[in-house]
Design a protein around this motif. Structure first.
Motif, PDB file in Angstrom:
ATOM      1  N   PHE A   1       8.884  26.617  18.079  1.00 28.82           N
ATOM      2  CA  PHE A   1       9.749  25.711  18.830  1.00 28.82           C
ATOM      3  C   PHE A   1       8.925  24.685  19.603  1.00 28.82           C
ATOM      4  O   PHE A   1       7.802  24.975  20.040  1.00 28.82           O
ATOM      5  CB  PHE A   1      10.611  26.507  19.820  1.00 28.82           C
ATOM      6  CG  PHE A   1      11.589  27.437  19.160  1.00 28.82           C
ATOM      7  CD1 PHE A   1      12.853  26.994  18.815  1.00 28.82           C
ATOM      8  CD2 PHE A   1      11.240  28.754  18.876  1.00 28.82           C
ATOM      9  CE1 PHE A   1      13.756  27.858  18.198  1.00 28.82           C
ATOM     10  CE2 PHE A   1      12.122  29.614  18.263  1.00 28.82           C
ATOM     11  CZ  PHE A   1      13.388  29.166  17.919  1.00 28.82           C
ATOM     12  N   PRO A   2       9.483  23.492  19.811  1.00 29.09           N
ATOM     13  CA  PRO A   2       8.811  22.510  20.676  1.00 29.09           C
ATOM     14  C   PRO A   2       8.857  22.980  22.123  1.00 29.09           C
ATOM     15  O   PRO A   2       9.597  23.895  22.480  1.00 29.09           O
ATOM     16  CB  PRO A   2       9.640  21.235  20.470  1.00 29.09           C
ATOM     17  CG  PRO A   2      10.974  21.707  20.009  1.00 29.09           C
ATOM     18  CD  PRO A   2      10.717  22.952  19.210  1.00 29.09           C
ATOM     19  N   GLU A   3       8.069  22.350  22.963  1.00 25.26           N
ATOM     20  CA  GLU A   3       7.911  22.814  24.339  1.00 25.26           C
ATOM     21  C   GLU A   3       9.229  22.834  25.104  1.00 25.26           C
ATOM     22  O   GLU A   3       9.460  23.722  25.929  1.00 25.26           O
ATOM     23  CB  GLU A   3       6.904  21.923  25.062  1.00 25.26           C
ATOM     24  CG  GLU A   3       5.482  22.018  24.498  1.00 25.26           C
ATOM     25  CD  GLU A   3       4.504  21.165  25.270  1.00 25.26           C
ATOM     26  OE1 GLU A   3       4.931  20.541  26.269  1.00 25.26           O
ATOM     27  OE2 GLU A   3       3.314  21.121  24.884  1.00 25.26           O
ATOM     28  N   ALA A   4      10.120  21.893  24.837  1.00 20.07           N
ATOM     29  CA  ALA A   4      11.378  21.814  25.577  1.00 20.07           C
ATOM     30  C   ALA A   4      12.329  22.958  25.244  1.00 20.07           C
ATOM     31  O   ALA A   4      13.265  23.232  26.007  1.00 20.07           O
ATOM     32  CB  ALA A   4      12.070  20.479  25.289  1.00 20.07           C
ATOM     33  N   GLU A   5      12.124  23.651  24.133  1.00 23.28           N
ATOM     34  CA  GLU A   5      13.042  24.704  23.700  1.00 23.28           C
ATOM     35  C   GLU A   5      12.449  26.109  23.808  1.00 23.28           C
ATOM     36  O   GLU A   5      13.123  27.086  23.506  1.00 23.28           O
ATOM     37  CB  GLU A   5      13.460  24.446  22.243  1.00 23.28           C
ATOM     38  CG  GLU A   5      14.172  23.122  22.033  1.00 23.28           C
ATOM     39  CD  GLU A   5      14.489  22.869  20.563  1.00 23.28           C
ATOM     40  OE1 GLU A   5      14.172  23.756  19.741  1.00 23.28           O
ATOM     41  OE2 GLU A   5      15.034  21.802  20.240  1.00 23.28           O
ATOM     42  N   ARG A   6      11.207  26.218  24.245  1.00 24.18           N
ATOM     43  CA  ARG A   6      10.544  27.527  24.230  1.00 24.18           C
ATOM     44  C   ARG A   6      11.139  28.494  25.246  1.00 24.18           C
ATOM     45  O   ARG A   6      11.273  29.683  24.976  1.00 24.18           O
ATOM     46  CB  ARG A   6       9.046  27.341  24.486  1.00 24.18           C
ATOM     47  CG  ARG A   6       8.332  26.698  23.326  1.00 24.18           C
ATOM     48  CD  ARG A   6       6.872  26.421  23.628  1.00 24.18           C
ATOM     49  NE  ARG A   6       6.241  25.687  22.542  1.00 24.18           N
ATOM     50  CZ  ARG A   6       5.018  25.212  22.572  1.00 24.18           C
ATOM     51  NH1 ARG A   6       4.270  25.386  23.675  1.00 24.18           N
ATOM     52  NH2 ARG A   6       4.521  24.554  21.544  1.00 24.18           N
ATOM     53  N   THR A   7      11.480  28.007  26.415  1.00 21.56           N
ATOM     54  CA  THR A   7      12.055  28.889  27.437  1.00 21.56           C
ATOM     55  C   THR A   7      13.364  29.486  26.966  1.00 21.56           C
ATOM     56  O   THR A   7      13.621  30.694  27.127  1.00 21.56           O
ATOM     57  CB  THR A   7      12.267  28.124  28.752  1.00 21.56           C
ATOM     58  OG1 THR A   7      11.018  27.592  29.201  1.00 21.56           O
ATOM     59  CG2 THR A   7      12.841  29.033  29.817  1.00 21.56           C
ATOM     60  N   LEU A   8      14.212  28.673  26.364  1.00 21.87           N
ATOM     61  CA  LEU A   8      15.497  29.150  25.854  1.00 21.87           C
ATOM     62  C   LEU A   8      15.291  30.155  24.725  1.00 21.87           C
ATOM     63  O   LEU A   8      15.950  31.210  24.689  1.00 21.87           O
ATOM     64  CB  LEU A   8      16.342  27.971  25.376  1.00 21.87           C
ATOM     65  CG  LEU A   8      17.700  28.328  24.745  1.00 21.87           C
ATOM     66  CD1 LEU A   8      18.578  29.046  25.751  1.00 21.87           C
ATOM     67  CD2 LEU A   8      18.388  27.064  24.218  1.00 21.87           C
ATOM     68  N   ALA A   9      14.385  29.853  23.806  1.00 22.73           N
ATOM     69  CA  ALA A   9      14.144  30.759  22.673  1.00 22.73           C
ATOM     70  C   ALA A   9      13.615  32.114  23.146  1.00 22.73           C
ATOM     71  O   ALA A   9      14.052  33.169  22.669  1.00 22.73           O
ATOM     72  CB  ALA A   9      13.161  30.114  21.702  1.00 22.73           C
ATOM     73  N   THR A  10      12.686  32.081  24.083  1.00 20.66           N
ATOM     74  CA  THR A  10      12.142  33.340  24.608  1.00 20.66           C
ATOM     75  C   THR A  10      13.212  34.131  25.348  1.00 20.66           C
ATOM     76  O   THR A  10      13.304  35.361  25.209  1.00 20.66           O
ATOM     77  CB  THR A  10      10.960  33.062  25.550  1.00 20.66           C
ATOM     78  OG1 THR A  10       9.974  32.290  24.862  1.00 20.66           O
ATOM     79  CG2 THR A  10      10.331  34.350  26.031  1.00 20.66           C
ATOM     80  N   GLY A  11      14.040  33.450  26.134  1.00 24.27           N
ATOM     81  CA  GLY A  11      15.098  34.133  26.872  1.00 24.27           C
ATOM     82  C   GLY A  11      16.125  34.786  25.968  1.00 24.27           C
ATOM     83  O   GLY A  11      16.575  35.905  26.231  1.00 24.27           O
ATOM     84  N   VAL A  12      16.493  34.103  24.883  1.00 25.34           N
ATOM     85  CA  VAL A  12      17.467  34.673  23.950  1.00 25.34           C
ATOM     86  C   VAL A  12      16.912  35.938  23.301  1.00 25.34           C
ATOM     87  O   VAL A  12      17.605  36.959  23.181  1.00 25.34           O
ATOM     88  CB  VAL A  12      17.846  33.633  22.878  1.00 25.34           C
ATOM     89  CG1 VAL A  12      18.646  34.285  21.758  1.00 25.34           C
ATOM     90  CG2 VAL A  12      18.639  32.488  23.499  1.00 25.34           C
ATOM     91  N   ALA A  13      15.654  35.883  22.883  1.00 22.28           N
ATOM     92  CA  ALA A  13      15.053  37.047  22.223  1.00 22.28           C
ATOM     93  C   ALA A  13      14.941  38.238  23.168  1.00 22.28           C
ATOM     94  O   ALA A  13      15.190  39.384  22.780  1.00 22.28           O
ATOM     95  CB  ALA A  13      13.679  36.678  21.669  1.00 22.28           C
ATOM     96  N   LEU A  14      14.561  37.982  24.417  1.00 23.07           N
ATOM     97  CA  LEU A  14      14.370  39.080  25.368  1.00 23.07           C
ATOM     98  C   LEU A  14      15.696  39.651  25.865  1.00 23.07           C
ATOM     99  O   LEU A  14      15.840  40.868  26.017  1.00 23.07           O
ATOM    100  CB  LEU A  14      13.528  38.605  26.550  1.00 23.07           C
ATOM    101  CG  LEU A  14      12.060  38.310  26.248  1.00 23.07           C
ATOM    102  CD1 LEU A  14      11.357  37.779  27.498  1.00 23.07           C
ATOM    103  CD2 LEU A  14      11.341  39.551  25.739  1.00 23.07           C
ATOM    104  N   ASN A  15      16.666  38.797  26.131  1.00 21.88           N
ATOM    105  CA  ASN A  15      17.942  39.259  26.666  1.00 21.88           C
ATOM    106  C   ASN A  15      18.805  39.959  25.631  1.00 21.88           C
ATOM    107  O   ASN A  15      19.833  40.554  25.995  1.00 21.88           O
ATOM    108  CB  ASN A  15      18.712  38.088  27.283  1.00 21.88           C
ATOM    109  CG  ASN A  15      18.098  37.617  28.582  1.00 21.88           C
ATOM    110  OD1 ASN A  15      17.673  38.424  29.400  1.00 21.88           O
ATOM    111  ND2 ASN A  15      18.037  36.310  28.776  1.00 21.88           N
ATOM    112  N   ALA A  16      18.403  39.910  24.374  1.00 26.90           N
ATOM    113  CA  ALA A  16      19.128  40.685  23.361  1.00 26.90           C
ATOM    114  C   ALA A  16      19.043  42.176  23.654  1.00 26.90           C
ATOM    115  O   ALA A  16      19.917  42.947  23.231  1.00 26.90           O
ATOM    116  CB  ALA A  16      18.559  40.380  21.973  1.00 26.90           C
ATOM    117  N   ASN A  17      17.998  42.609  24.379  1.00 28.28           N
ATOM    118  CA  ASN A  17      17.917  44.025  24.772  1.00 28.28           C
ATOM    119  C   ASN A  17      19.121  44.441  25.599  1.00 28.28           C
ATOM    120  O   ASN A  17      19.673  45.529  25.414  1.00 28.28           O
ATOM    121  CB  ASN A  17      16.634  44.264  25.578  1.00 28.28           C
ATOM    122  CG  ASN A  17      15.386  44.123  24.734  1.00 28.28           C
ATOM    123  OD1 ASN A  17      15.351  44.556  23.602  1.00 28.28           O
ATOM    124  ND2 ASN A  17      14.362  43.508  25.290  1.00 28.28           N
TER     125      ASN A  17
END
Length: 260
Positions: free
Chosen positions: A123-139
């Motif tokens: 992901f580009p820098e502007a979307e990395r926080t969202l991508a990481t949050g989605v993956a982690l909050n799936a727990n």
């Protein structure tokens, strides 16, 4: 990766809302002990995850975790409906449930600790926080699924093998999807840092000799510090004894000056 995180925590807490039915079905199965086994395996795998990631890369690390998740789920359920009928006999299947939870616990850090590298590679820098949050909050969603579907699909102890079998089927489909679609990085890197990383992580681990030398040097420094403290203590004692003599000499000099 989000689905893997969801399924792993779903498995971890799958027996929490049906603890009494689980004990009724399998006798010696303890719901709290299953969670302890899962988290213990999780801690072990978390310690090894950086080394595994540096050796295998992002794709193979996540794929290895998905494989462990699938094998653990099938072992726990005793099958994979409708391909393999899930049957667990009371008094005979306890070890499979514990082993299945252990394997799923080992698998979780291999995809739970890697979302940051996934975001940096894909992901580009502007979307990395969202991508990481989605993956982690799936727990957290997986924990919610454990309580929602556990109470909805399990009415009595006979429903538990089929419920575990559903998790096995979902884990198998997720593994196949990871095998076919998941890759280290996209063909066109989204940023300059992604072009450099491309799903890889370098971890420089110290050698055994380096660790041994560090421990030995630490022991030597501690011994030297104790010796210097003892020397300083002796010097302090000598210094304390000298002022008394100096005081007597100064008293004598003062009396002589008064006579003069």
């Amino acid at each position: 990766m989000s689905v893997l995180n969801l399924l792993s925590d779903w498995t971890c807490y799958s027996v929490a809302p049906i603890a009494l039915l689980t004990e009724e079905a399998f006798g010696n199965i303890n719901a709290e002990r299953l969670v302890v086994v899962f988290l213990g395996a999780n801690v072990m795998a978390t310690a090894c995850e950086p080394f595994i990631l540096s050796r295998l890369g992002l794709r193979r690390t996540v794929l290895f975790g998905a494989l462990l998740l699938m094998v653990g789920s099938i072992t726990k359920s005793g099958g994979m409906p409708p391909v393999i009928q899930a049957t667990l006999t009371k008094g005979q299947g306890e070890w499979r449930v514990y082993l299945g939870f252990f394997l799923v616990g080992l698998s979780q850090p291999l995809y739970q600790c890697t979302p940051a590298l996934l975001s940096a590679s894909w992901f580009p820098e502007a979307e990395r926080t969202l991508a990481t949050g989605v993956a982690l909050n799936a727990n957290q969603i997986g924990i919610g699924f454990a309580f929602i579907f556990g109470t909805a699909l399990v009415a009595n102890s006979d429903d538990i093998p089929r419920y575990f079998g559903l998790l096995s089927l979902l884990s198998t489909l997720t593994f196949l999807g990871t095998l076919i679609q998941f890759d280290d990085a996209p063909p066109t890197p989204p940023s300059a840092t992604a072009r450099v990383m491309r799903g890889t992580l370098e971890v420089n681990l110290p050698s055994v000799r380096t660790i041994f030398d560090s421990v030995r040097n630490f022991g030597t420094s501690v011994h030297s510090g104790d010796s210097s403290k003892r020397r300083n203590g002796s010097a302090d004692k000598e210094a304390k004894s000298r002022p008394g003599n100096d005081g007597r000499h100064s008293h004598r000099r003062s009396r002589r000056s008064n006579r003069v």
